[in-house]
Design an enzyme around this catalytic site. Structure first.
Site, short mmCIF file in Angstrom:
data_model
loop_
_atom_site.label_atom_id
_atom_site.label_comp_id
_atom_site.label_asym_id
_atom_site.label_seq_id
_atom_site.Cartn_x
_atom_site.Cartn_y
_atom_site.Cartn_z
N HIS A 81 -7.29 -5.92 -0.72
CA HIS A 81 -5.92 -5.27 -0.50
C HIS A 81 -5.21 -5.96 0.52
O HIS A 81 -4.11 -5.61 0.22
CB HIS A 81 -6.67 -4.08 0.03
CG HIS A 81 -5.64 -2.88 0.28
ND1 HIS A 81 -5.10 -2.36 -0.90
CD2 HIS A 81 -5.06 -2.31 1.21
CE1 HIS A 81 -4.06 -1.41 -0.41
NE2 HIS A 81 -4.18 -1.32 0.81
N ASP A 102 -9.25 -5.80 -5.05
CA ASP A 102 -8.70 -4.65 -4.21
C ASP A 102 -9.67 -3.27 -4.37
O ASP A 102 -9.69 -2.81 -5.34
CB ASP A 102 -7.07 -4.29 -4.54
CG ASP A 102 -6.61 -3.55 -3.68
OD1 ASP A 102 -7.45 -2.58 -2.94
OD2 ASP A 102 -5.34 -3.42 -3.37
N SER A 133 0.85 -1.18 -0.02
CA SER A 133 0.20 0.03 -0.21
C SER A 133 0.93 1.20 0.00
O SER A 133 1.49 1.72 -0.95
CB SER A 133 -1.04 -0.07 1.17
OG SER A 133 -2.26 0.85 0.89
#
Length: 549
Positions: free
Chosen positions: A513, A483, A363
């Site tokens: 995610h 995601d 991320s």
């Protein structure tokens, strides 16, 4: 400064997050014993002046005994019981139960009237009390509402078994691995709990709207299942093997701070091994990047060590020393400086092959990976063999937040004007942040997601695709098709910049995610259900690292 763990979480403060979107309407269930249908049940919940009114009924025939029961209960706005009544008929014998609850005195009064016995007694009332009957799904549904809106410490609840003698027992509820199923052929992600009462283990399944779907009592071969619901029976995903892993608590210093860290090593190594430094996403993460009951970085560390690869993971400074971050609220102090120090630390370890040091960013950690790599190499601290991007954001943060906000707003049936209003709010936030006349310490944002203008500027300045192309290092770019936080556009942008020899890009079906399996569309709700990083992802990382020598 308040920075949400993941950007999309801001919708909770925008008025769209409904704590109990399943706490209304009606439902019908089939009752089964030993796999054979024996009856039916239903319940409905409607708003009332003090909270909610619950009506339920069930009927079944088992071993020649016909039973009918109706229930009416009043709940307050927090799903606490106010009063409850049951009317039961078993082969012509009537039994009536009346219960009144007084939270002020922490007492409840229990009355039972039948042709066989009359009982009246007052008992101490414990928080988190529900009324349960073997064939009544409404009591289990009530427990789901409580567990998701006002979770009890350590999962401790109480159940009044209203029929018979009104036995009052402790209940232990624990989250279990999430599942999948269908309702009217529409795919569902399922929350899953294991409940234990009086030594009997049970299984509870509900959808992400907290609507009860199935309740099983294996020891009694008893089940009730919502009509038109089917649960997918799959092999439970297990934690990556850890039997061949040596894990040490270590520490390193960055910017005057001592960082707690965990070094995972293959236990039976014969020579120095490759290592990867794991860098978390946004928010005050611990070393495991804990999200609810999930620990994705621990999954990665255990799985990679079992495959012969060491890893270092560490607590972010926003986790153990948030006050120091407030002095310099920017991405360098949230991410970059400490990740560079972590790379320096592993470069000096005798167990590590210094020619095979890797960086993995998830991320925001992936967004910052090119900057981390560049700063590490510029300091002549050692070599870096490659970078792994897991769900890394590559488009501008203002575009990302607008997309996430729009998705969540539509999901919660926000009106077009409400969506437009929130989009405008965030457009104003970033326009103000970009204005160089705005003081760097001016706090900007909407709802729970607020940060100084200087922090937003540091994020707006990031261009990981350009940084990756400039580095010329081989990279592995990974993305889950499900995601909802990082888009395929982010993945494609990094993949196109990923031109160095040995570079690979790969997407995975059905992963969210956190790179954990999810049935159907991800909403983020499933992050709070136990799961593990897909073994396919860990295997992909391990194979790629081993091919780069």
């Amino acid at each position: 400064m308040r920075v949400a763990q993941f950007a999309w979480v801001v919708i909770a403060s925008a008025g769209w997050a409904m704590a109990q979107s399943g706490a209304s309407g009606s439902a019908q269930f089939s009752l089964e014993v030993a796999g054979q249908p024996v009856g039916n049940a239903d319940y409905s919940l409607t708003p009332a002046s003090q909270g909610f009114h619950l009506q339920a009924s069930y009927s079944f025939t088992s071993k020649g005994v016909a039973v009918k029961c109706s229930r009416e209960a009043d709940l307050d706005a927090q799903y606490g019981l106010l009063k409850d009544s049951l009317a039961v008929n078993a082969s012509g014998t009537d039994e009536d139960v009346f219960v009144t609850f007084d939270a002020g005195s922490n007492k409840f009064n229990y009355k039972l009237k039948s042709s066989v016995q009359n009982i009246e007694e007052t008992k101490d009332l414990h928080p988190g009390t529900v009324v349960l009957n073997n064939f009544d799904p409404s009591g289990v549904q009530h427990l789901v509402w409580l567990a998701t809106s006002h979770p009890a410490p350590d999962g401790n609840y109480w159940a009044l078994l209203a029929q018979g003698k009104g036995v009052y027992l402790p209940v232990k509820l624990a989250a279990a691995d999430a599942g999948a199923g269908t309702l009217n052929k529409a795919k569902l992600v399922l929350k899953h709990w294991q409940m234990e009462i009086s030594g009997v283990s049970t299984e509870i399944w509900a959808d992400t709207q907290n609507r009860l779907m199935e309740f099983d009592v294996p020891e009694q071969s008893l089940a009730y299942r919502r009509n038109a619901f089917e649960r997918a029976v799959t092999e439970t995903q297990k934690m990556p093997a850890s039997g061949d892993v040596e894990e040490r608590s270590v520490s390193f210093t960055s910017d005057g701070l001592k960082f707690p860290a965990l070094l995972a090593l293959p236990k039976n190594r014969q020579a120095p091994v490759p290592v990867v430094v794991l860098v978390q996403g946004s928010g005050p993460h611990d070393a495991d990047e804990t999200v609810g009951p999930n620990k994705p970085f621990r999954d990665l560390a255990m799985g990679l060590a079992a495959a012969g690869i060491a890893s270092l993971r560490y607590d972010k400074r926003t986790h153990f020393a948030p006050q120091t971050f407030q002095t310099h609220p920017d991405l360098d102090h949230e991410v970059t400086l400490d990740a560079v120090a972590a790379l320096q630390f592993v470069s000096a370890l005798p167990e590590i092959d210094r020619s095979r040091i890797f960086l993995l960013g998830h991320s925001l950690g992936g967004t910052m990976a090119p900057v981390i790599a560049s700063d590490f190499l510029a300091g002549n601290h050692g070599s870096l063999r490659g970078i792994i991007f897991m769900a890394a954001g590559a488009v501008s943060v203002d575009e990302t937040i607008e997309r996430q906000m729009t998705f969540q707003a539509k999901r919660h049936d926000a009106s077009p004007s409400a969506i437009e209003q929130v989009q405008k709010q965030w457009q104003d936030v970033f326009a103000t942040a970009k204005d160089t006349n705005t003081p760097a310490d001016r706090v900007l944002g909407v709802g729970a997601l607020q940060a100084p203008a200087g922090y937003w500027r540091s994020w707006l300045a990031q261009d990981p695709a350009a940084g990756l192309a400039k580095l010329g290092l081989p990279a592995l770019v990974l993305h889950g098709f499900n995601d909802i936080q990082v888009s395929e556009k982010d993945f494609k942008r990094l993949e196109e910049a990923n031109t160095a020899p040995g570079s690979v890009g790969e997407q995975f079906d059905g992963l969210n995610h956190l790179f954990m399996p999810v049935a159907g569309e991800s909403t983020g709700d499933e992050y709070l259900q136990p799961g593990h990083v897909s073994p396919d992802v860990i295997t992909t990382i391990a194979i790629w690292m081993k091919t780069l020598r």
